[in-house]
Design a protein around this motif. Sequence first.
Motif, PDB file in Angstrom:
ATOM      1  N   ASP A  54      45.631  34.796  78.573  1.00  0.00           N
ATOM      2  CA  ASP A  54      46.799  35.561  79.006  1.00  0.00           C
ATOM      3  C   ASP A  54      47.218  36.445  77.833  1.00  0.00           C
ATOM      4  OD1 ASP A  54      49.236  36.574  79.780  1.00  0.00           O
ATOM      5  OD2 ASP A  54      50.144  34.643  80.252  1.00  0.00           O
ATOM      6  N   VAL A  55      47.162  37.749  78.019  1.00  0.00           N
ATOM      7  CA  VAL A  55      47.444  38.665  76.918  1.00  0.00           C
ATOM      8  C   VAL A  55      48.913  38.628  76.501  1.00  0.00           C
ATOM      9  CG1 VAL A  55      48.037  40.754  78.219  1.00  0.00           C
ATOM     10  CG2 VAL A  55      46.768  40.958  76.074  1.00  0.00           C
ATOM     11  N   HIS A  56      49.770  38.039  77.351  1.00  0.00           N
ATOM     12  CA  HIS A  56      51.206  38.005  77.069  1.00  0.00           C
ATOM     13  C   HIS A  56      51.681  36.615  76.653  1.00  0.00           C
ATOM     14  CE1 HIS A  56      51.358  42.005  78.799  1.00  0.00           C
ATOM     15  NE2 HIS A  56      50.791  41.554  79.891  1.00  0.00           N
ATOM     16  N   LEU A  57      50.880  35.882  75.921  1.00  0.00           N
ATOM     17  CA  LEU A  57      51.279  34.562  75.434  1.00  0.00           C
ATOM     18  C   LEU A  57      52.549  34.661  74.598  1.00  0.00           C
ATOM     19  CD1 LEU A  57      47.767  33.265  74.338  1.00  0.00           C
ATOM     20  CD2 LEU A  57      49.116  32.372  76.243  1.00  0.00           C
ATOM     21  N   ARG A  58      53.381  33.636  74.671  1.00  0.00           N
ATOM     22  CA  ARG A  58      54.681  33.696  73.998  1.00  0.00           C
ATOM     23  C   ARG A  58      54.583  33.547  72.483  1.00  0.00           C
ATOM     24  NH1 ARG A  58      57.802  29.295  77.544  1.00  0.00           N
ATOM     25  NH2 ARG A  58      55.694  28.452  77.527  1.00  0.00           N
ATOM     26  N   HIS A  59      53.690  32.687  72.005  1.00  0.00           N
ATOM     27  CA  HIS A  59      53.688  32.348  70.585  1.00  0.00           C
ATOM     28  C   HIS A  59      52.653  33.112  69.758  1.00  0.00           C
ATOM     29  CE1 HIS A  59      56.580  29.292  71.478  1.00  0.00           C
ATOM     30  NE2 HIS A  59      55.762  28.702  72.327  1.00  0.00           N
ATOM     31  N   ILE A  60      51.731  33.774  70.407  1.00  0.00           N
ATOM     32  CA  ILE A  60      50.755  34.602  69.695  1.00  0.00           C
ATOM     33  C   ILE A  60      50.234  35.649  70.666  1.00  0.00           C
ATOM     34  CG2 ILE A  60      48.864  33.013  70.234  1.00  0.00           C
ATOM     35  CD1 ILE A  60      47.527  33.897  67.609  1.00  0.00           C
ATOM     36  N   GLU A  61      50.056  36.866  70.181  1.00  0.00           N
ATOM     37  CA  GLU A  61      49.561  37.926  71.052  1.00  0.00           C
ATOM     38  C   GLU A  61      48.130  37.619  71.494  1.00  0.00           C
ATOM     39  OE1 GLU A  61      49.843  41.657  69.099  1.00  0.00           O
ATOM     40  OE2 GLU A  61      51.990  41.502  68.742  1.00  0.00           O
ATOM     41  N   GLY A  62      47.856  37.909  72.761  1.00  0.00           N
ATOM     42  CA  GLY A  62      46.515  37.683  73.283  1.00  0.00           C
ATOM     43  C   GLY A  62      45.454  38.479  72.551  1.00  0.00           C
ATOM     44  N   ILE A  63      45.833  39.664  72.027  1.00  0.00           N
ATOM     45  CA  ILE A  63      44.881  40.488  71.278  1.00  0.00           C
ATOM     46  C   ILE A  63      44.455  39.761  70.002  1.00  0.00           C
ATOM     47  CG2 ILE A  63      44.493  42.692  70.124  1.00  0.00           C
ATOM     48  CD1 ILE A  63      44.845  42.963  73.129  1.00  0.00           C
ATOM     49  N   LYS A  64      45.429  39.196  69.290  1.00  0.00           N
ATOM     50  CA  LYS A  64      45.113  38.459  68.060  1.00  0.00           C
ATOM     51  C   LYS A  64      44.282  37.221  68.370  1.00  0.00           C
ATOM     52  CE  LYS A  64      49.156  39.964  65.404  1.00  0.00           C
ATOM     53  NZ  LYS A  64      50.413  39.529  64.729  1.00  0.00           N
ATOM     54  N   MET A  65      44.591  36.583  69.482  1.00  0.00           N
ATOM     55  CA  MET A  65      43.820  35.417  69.902  1.00  0.00           C
ATOM     56  C   MET A  65      42.367  35.813  70.171  1.00  0.00           C
ATOM     57  SD  MET A  65      44.068  32.110  70.872  1.00  0.00           S
ATOM     58  CE  MET A  65      45.673  31.750  71.572  1.00  0.00           C
ATOM     59  N   THR A  66      42.180  36.941  70.844  1.00  0.00           N
ATOM     60  CA  THR A  66      40.832  37.433  71.137  1.00  0.00           C
ATOM     61  C   THR A  66      40.057  37.684  69.855  1.00  0.00           C
ATOM     62  OG1 THR A  66      41.617  38.491  73.166  1.00  0.00           O
ATOM     63  CG2 THR A  66      39.519  39.270  72.277  1.00  0.00           C
ATOM     64  N   LEU A  67      40.704  38.351  68.914  1.00  0.00           N
ATOM     65  CA  LEU A  67      40.065  38.646  67.631  1.00  0.00           C
ATOM     66  C   LEU A  67      39.650  37.357  66.930  1.00  0.00           C
ATOM     67  CD1 LEU A  67      39.256  40.728  65.505  1.00  0.00           C
ATOM     68  CD2 LEU A  67      41.582  40.590  64.588  1.00  0.00           C
ATOM     69  N   GLY A  68      40.537  36.362  66.948  1.00  0.00           N
ATOM     70  CA  GLY A  68      40.233  35.089  66.299  1.00  0.00           C
ATOM     71  C   GLY A  68      39.043  34.389  66.924  1.00  0.00           C
TER      72      GLY A  68
END
Length: 219
Positions: A54-68
């Motif tokens: 979900d790109v709109h996660l509350r505690h971390i941006e989905g974009i940053k999660m994808t990169l990680g």
Amino acid sequence: MINVLLIEDQRLFSEGIQAVINREVDLQVTAVATNHKDAIHKINEQHIDVVLIDVHLRHIEGIKMTLGVKERYPAIKVILLTTTVDEDLVINGLNVGADGFLLISLYAENLIRAVRDAYNGQVVLSGDVAKILAKKDLQFNKKQILAQHLEHRNIQFSCREIDIAYLLMEGYSNKVIAQKLYLNVGTIKNYISDIYSELDMRNRVEVIEYLDGLLDRNR
């Protein structure tokens, strides 16, 4: 079997996606995570083929999660899910390595098809997302044409200056240009000042009229 990790912090939505995927004989939601740390832990513990974020996660941006995820596990396919189509969000998501970008409002069968297609190496996009990319491709072509016209006049703009010149032509303010390019306003002002100098012009109106004239020659 295609093993899916779902990263979602809204329980109702999470349960809905799990129900849709788990009814398929060749797909299963192997794990669910609600944050980055939990997601990495689940990937380390289990074999994961596709990650839905979900790109709109509350505690971390989905974009940053994808990169990680893509930096640590480049073979894993990542599909971003969004409630709205935002141009910058789409471009940034694909730039960091996402294998797909889907609207949450899509039909269940389309989600299933997208997971299978991503697993098989295809880029999966909702219709509205594909339209944004088509528009960006057109913009890219215009930038190329602009750069060629300038080069023919022995004017060498950097790639960043071409980006800014194009956005000037589109009528954006310095603040909006800064937001689109993830730079601060002061940096944008410096680039624009350099553009003035390279074109030997004194103001924004002159620059825009000149650049528009170059593209008009190609129409």
